[in-house]
Design an enzyme around this catalytic site. Structure first.
Site, PDB file in Angstrom:
ATOM      1  CD  GLN A 123      80.095  53.390   6.336  1.00 13.44           C
ATOM      2  OE1 GLN A 123      79.345  54.342   6.526  1.00 13.44           O
ATOM      3  NE2 GLN A 123      81.381  53.422   6.667  1.00 13.44           N
ATOM      4  CG  ASN A 124      75.293  49.679   9.926  1.00 14.31           C
ATOM      5  OD1 ASN A 124      76.324  50.218  10.329  1.00 14.31           O
ATOM      6  ND2 ASN A 124      74.145  50.330   9.822  1.00 14.31           N
ATOM      7  CB  ILE A 125      78.472  43.481   9.765  1.00 17.78           C
ATOM      8  CG1 ILE A 125      78.569  43.679  11.282  1.00 17.78           C
ATOM      9  CG2 ILE A 125      79.679  44.097   9.054  1.00 17.78           C
ATOM     10  CD1 ILE A 125      79.797  43.007  11.904  1.00 17.78           C
ATOM     11  CG  ASP A 126      72.933  45.639  11.651  1.00 17.66           C
ATOM     12  OD1 ASP A 126      72.021  45.871  10.825  1.00 17.66           O
ATOM     13  OD2 ASP A 126      73.634  46.541  12.162  1.00 17.66           O
ATOM     14  CG  HIS A 141      82.367  47.624   6.228  1.00 14.45           C
ATOM     15  ND1 HIS A 141      82.103  48.713   7.037  1.00 14.45           N
ATOM     16  CD2 HIS A 141      83.154  48.102   5.228  1.00 14.45           C
ATOM     17  CE1 HIS A 141      82.696  49.787   6.558  1.00 14.45           C
ATOM     18  NE2 HIS A 141      83.343  49.438   5.455  1.00 14.45           N
ATOM     19  CB  CYS A 152      87.687  26.018   0.485  1.00 12.75           C
ATOM     20  SG  CYS A 152      86.128  25.626   1.319  1.00 12.75           S
ATOM     21  CB  CYS A 182      85.221  23.837   5.924  1.00 16.36           C
ATOM     22  SG  CYS A 182      84.630  23.677   4.230  1.00 16.36           S
ATOM     23  CB  CYS A 185      88.751  22.356   2.553  1.00 20.38           C
ATOM     24  SG  CYS A 185      88.545  23.854   3.557  1.00 20.38           S
ATOM     25  CB  ALA A 266      67.933  56.895  11.211  1.00 20.38           C
TER      26      ALA A 266
END
Length: 282
Positions: A123-126, A141, A152, A182, A185, A266
């Protein structure tokens, strides 16, 4: 192989913080396909604050609707871009902990011996799992280090727009930085993470569900179990009679349904577990 099913035994096995649960000694070496689901608690051990922690959570200082929602982006893309730059740099400044590195060793073991296949769903975005030596099956995520056009969808080279001078957060007066445009576009560039009001990436969800429905052992690490659909993945395994193990220092919304609960972080639990597995497969 037939999946071990501790549900045929009375009660849940719960360890003390200093020992590997005896039941896990029986389950892990026999598994041929392990699905590992990780949440914010795993990254917190590397110094990345969780979003919901009651004392140090990111939402203690900011309203999530302002920073990680479609409405927030539409209202003030400069603020949202600045906050994501800050968070991207925060993630980059943190190092994988011993738990991330242990999963990397476990994955390498699987490539060279009869050790089980390891799927990591996070679930981590790192990118701490990747920097710890693992290949991630699914970032549920999104990924803070990936950039794309908000209009775009074109993915942009993340190195070309590295946040060398990000905003300084937290700050009483939140800074605003205009997002780059971008080259195709002219739309604003944004970070490729899932905001409130957006659907999760379909391919990532499909891969995660497939893993949960085909594994013969599932390990859930550092997640509160409060965010769906990720919180529903352990049930997909459990409904097939597959044992599900929780590694977390505290109770979560998933604890009552776990077969084995290991009250440890962990960074301590995973190196101990992987050391045992390495010895087993020598």
């Amino acid at each position: 192989m037939d999946s071990p099913n501790p549900r045929s035994r009375p009660g849940r096995i719960e360890s003390t913080p200093t020992e590997i649960p005896e039941e896990l000694f029986d389950l892990a070496p026999l598994a041929s396909h392990v699905c590992v689901l990780t949440g914010a608690g795993m990254s917190a051990e590397s110094g990345i604050p969780t979003f919901r922690d009651p004392t140090h959570g990111l939402w203690e200082n900011y309203n999530p609707e302002d920073l990680v929602s479609v409405q927030g982006w539409q209202a003030d893309p400069h603020l949202v871009w600045a906050w994501h730059l800050w968070f991207q740099r925060l993630c980059a400044s943190c190092e994988p902990n011993a738990g991330h590195r242990a999963l990397g060793r476990w994955a390498r073991l699987a490539n060279t011996s009869a050790a089980p296949k390891i799927d990591i769903v996070t679930q981590n975005i790192d990118d701490l799992h990747e920097r710890g030596g693992s290949e991630v099956l699914a970032h549920l995520h999104g990924d803070i280090s990936t950039l794309r056009c908000a209009d775009c969808g074109l993915v942009t080279d993340k190195h070309a727009l590295a946040p060398t001078n990000p905003a300084s957060f937290p700050a009483e007066d939140a800074p605003r930085i205009p997002p780059p445009r971008c080259t195709t576009c002219g739309g604003y560039i944004r970070h490729s993470v899932t905001w409130f009001g957006e659907a999760l990436p379909t391919e990532a969800i499909d891969r995660a569900m497939t893993s949960a429905m085909t594994c013969d052992l599932m390990i859930v690490i550092g997640t509160s179990g409060s965010v769906y659909p990720a919180a529903g993945l352990p049930r997909l395994a459990a409904d097939r009679g597959v044992p599900v193990v929780e590694i977390n220092p505290r109770d979560t919304e998933l604890t009552a349904s776990m077969d084995v609960v290991w009250r440890e972080g962990a960074a301590v639990a995973l190196p101990a577990l992987v050391a045992v597995l390495i010895d087993h497969h020598r």
